[in-house]
Write a protein that holds these residues in place. Structure first.
Motif, mmCIF file in Angstrom:
data_model
loop_
_atom_site.group_PDB
_atom_site.id
_atom_site.type_symbol
_atom_site.label_atom_id
_atom_site.label_comp_id
_atom_site.label_asym_id
_atom_site.label_seq_id
_atom_site.Cartn_x
_atom_site.Cartn_y
_atom_site.Cartn_z
ATOM 1 N N ALA A 83 0.833 -1.206 0.000
ATOM 2 C CA ALA A 83 0.000 0.000 0.000
ATOM 3 C C ALA A 83 0.868 1.255 0.000
ATOM 4 C CB ALA A 83 -0.930 -0.008 1.209
ATOM 5 N N VAL A 84 1.958 1.221 0.766
ATOM 6 C CA VAL A 84 2.862 2.370 0.802
ATOM 7 C C VAL A 84 3.507 2.589 -0.561
ATOM 8 C CG1 VAL A 84 5.038 3.229 1.752
ATOM 9 C CG2 VAL A 84 3.318 2.242 3.266
ATOM 10 N N VAL A 85 3.927 1.484 -1.199
ATOM 11 C CA VAL A 85 4.576 1.589 -2.506
ATOM 12 C C VAL A 85 3.607 2.130 -3.558
ATOM 13 C CG1 VAL A 85 5.591 0.241 -4.388
ATOM 14 C CG2 VAL A 85 6.277 -0.202 -2.026
ATOM 15 N N TRP A 86 2.365 1.632 -3.535
ATOM 16 C CA TRP A 86 1.412 1.997 -4.574
ATOM 17 C C TRP A 86 0.689 3.320 -4.307
ATOM 18 C CZ3 TRP A 86 -0.982 -3.569 -4.854
ATOM 19 C CH2 TRP A 86 -0.105 -4.407 -5.576
ATOM 20 N N GLY A 91 7.729 12.010 -1.267
ATOM 21 C CA GLY A 91 8.290 12.959 -0.324
ATOM 22 C C GLY A 91 8.403 12.423 1.080
ATOM 23 N N LEU A 92 8.376 13.342 2.050
ATOM 24 C CA LEU A 92 8.613 13.003 3.450
ATOM 25 C C LEU A 92 7.567 12.047 4.009
ATOM 26 C CD1 LEU A 92 10.270 13.451 5.989
ATOM 27 C CD2 LEU A 92 8.824 15.436 6.508
ATOM 28 N N SER A 93 6.300 12.246 3.641
ATOM 29 C CA SER A 93 5.246 11.388 4.190
ATOM 30 C C SER A 93 5.453 9.932 3.798
ATOM 31 C CB SER A 93 3.874 11.868 3.709
ATOM 32 O OG SER A 93 3.797 11.811 2.292
ATOM 33 N N ARG A 94 5.865 9.708 2.555
ATOM 34 C CA ARG A 94 6.111 8.336 2.123
ATOM 35 C C ARG A 94 7.324 7.760 2.849
ATOM 36 N NH1 ARG A 94 7.111 6.028 -4.044
ATOM 37 N NH2 ARG A 94 7.459 3.876 -3.410
ATOM 38 N N ASP A 95 8.368 8.548 3.024
ATOM 39 C CA ASP A 95 9.562 8.075 3.727
ATOM 40 C C ASP A 95 9.234 7.678 5.163
ATOM 41 O OD1 ASP A 95 11.010 8.567 1.450
ATOM 42 O OD2 ASP A 95 11.776 10.502 2.131
ATOM 43 N N VAL A 98 7.374 4.359 5.043
ATOM 44 C CA VAL A 98 8.315 3.276 4.759
ATOM 45 C C VAL A 98 9.114 2.926 6.013
ATOM 46 C CG1 VAL A 98 10.418 2.664 3.491
ATOM 47 C CG2 VAL A 98 8.512 3.744 2.295
ATOM 48 N N ALA A 99 9.570 3.943 6.723
ATOM 49 C CA ALA A 99 10.345 3.720 7.948
ATOM 50 C C ALA A 99 9.511 2.990 8.996
ATOM 51 C CB ALA A 99 10.846 5.058 8.498
ATOM 52 N N LEU A 103 10.426 -0.664 10.447
ATOM 53 C CA LEU A 103 10.612 -0.824 11.891
ATOM 54 C C LEU A 103 9.680 -1.895 12.442
ATOM 55 C CD1 LEU A 103 11.917 0.080 14.526
ATOM 56 C CD2 LEU A 103 10.143 1.850 14.713
ATOM 57 N N ALA A 104 8.430 -1.883 11.999
ATOM 58 C CA ALA A 104 7.471 -2.902 12.446
ATOM 59 C C ALA A 104 7.919 -4.296 12.027
ATOM 60 C CB ALA A 104 6.079 -2.594 11.888
ATOM 61 N N GLY A 105 8.470 -4.417 10.817
ATOM 62 C CA GLY A 105 8.972 -5.700 10.355
ATOM 63 C C GLY A 105 10.141 -6.197 11.180
ATOM 64 N N LEU A 106 11.040 -5.291 11.550
ATOM 65 C CA LEU A 106 12.182 -5.667 12.381
ATOM 66 C C LEU A 106 11.740 -6.090 13.776
ATOM 67 C CD1 LEU A 106 14.735 -2.883 11.357
ATOM 68 C CD2 LEU A 106 14.800 -5.309 10.727
ATOM 69 N N VAL A 107 10.760 -5.370 14.322
ATOM 70 C CA VAL A 107 10.226 -5.734 15.637
ATOM 71 C C VAL A 107 9.595 -7.124 15.586
ATOM 72 C CG1 VAL A 107 8.458 -5.197 17.353
ATOM 73 C CG2 VAL A 107 9.885 -3.364 16.425
#
Length: 200
Positions: A83-86, A91-95, A98-99, A103-107
């Protein structure tokens, strides 16, 4: 490391992969693998096949339920990533989005790693195992980061060279990275061993 490659430990390297083939049993396979590995790094291993099968059977229910929860969370995160990719704009909101997803994936990966280790070692409720896994992941952050790096690098290499190294991956792809991780989390287990009921 030489202990891992002993001929009598070949069963672990093979079964760790074979038991993962039915996707639903991946959790039980990981739990059984950890049960053998932390014995191995403590030089306590006996019959590898017997310990793997014992742990697989004893922890099948809890490991499978935990794995299905983790899998569902991973699927949700995967959907969020798409959803984020599509639709994430630019800009900043997408970054930021993504972050957050990364982070959720790493957790999720960190909690999952400790979850199966704890199930292989301690008696607790499913909720308790997840809660303790999260606490341990945070309190032992350097070790957690090191394990994530080991697993991440291993799986990137396997995906990159899967066509050329299928036999090696089948024999080492699951258990070798986890064996390295066992050396990292074993001091954590040693500190916990007096804190609750163990399975052995």
């Amino acid at each position: 490391m030489s202990r891992f490659f002993r001929q009598d430990n070949a069963f672990l390297r093979i079964m760790a992969v074979v038991a993962c083939l039915p996707v639903v049993t991946i959790g039980a396979s990981l739990t059984a693998t950890h049960s053998v590995l932390w014995h191995m790094v403590r030089h306590e291993e006996g019959y590898v096949s017997r310990e793997f099968i014992r742990s697989f059977r004893a922890n099948l229910c809890q490991s499978t339920l935990g794995w299905l929860i983790i899998l569902a969370a991973a699927i949700v995160l995967g959907g969020d990533a798409l959803a984020v990719v599509w639709y994430g704009g630019s800009g900043l909101s997408r970054d930021v989005l993504v972050a957050i997803v990364i982070l959720a994936g790493l957790v999720l990966a960190a909690v999952s790693q400790y979850f199966f280790v704890l199930v292989s070692r301690y008696e607790n409720s499913l909720r308790g195992q997840f809660g303790n896994a999260a606490v341990i992941a945070v309190r032992n952050l350097p070790r957690t980061v090191a394990m994530l790096l080991v697993l991440g690098i291993s799986y990137v290499v396997m995906i990159r060279y899967v066509v050329y190294a299928i036999p090696l991956i089948l024999l080492l792809g699951v258990s070798l990275p986890q064996y390295i991780c066992a050396w990292l989390y074993n001091p954590v287990l040693l500190r916990l061993d007096g804190a609750g009921p163990r399975r052995d």
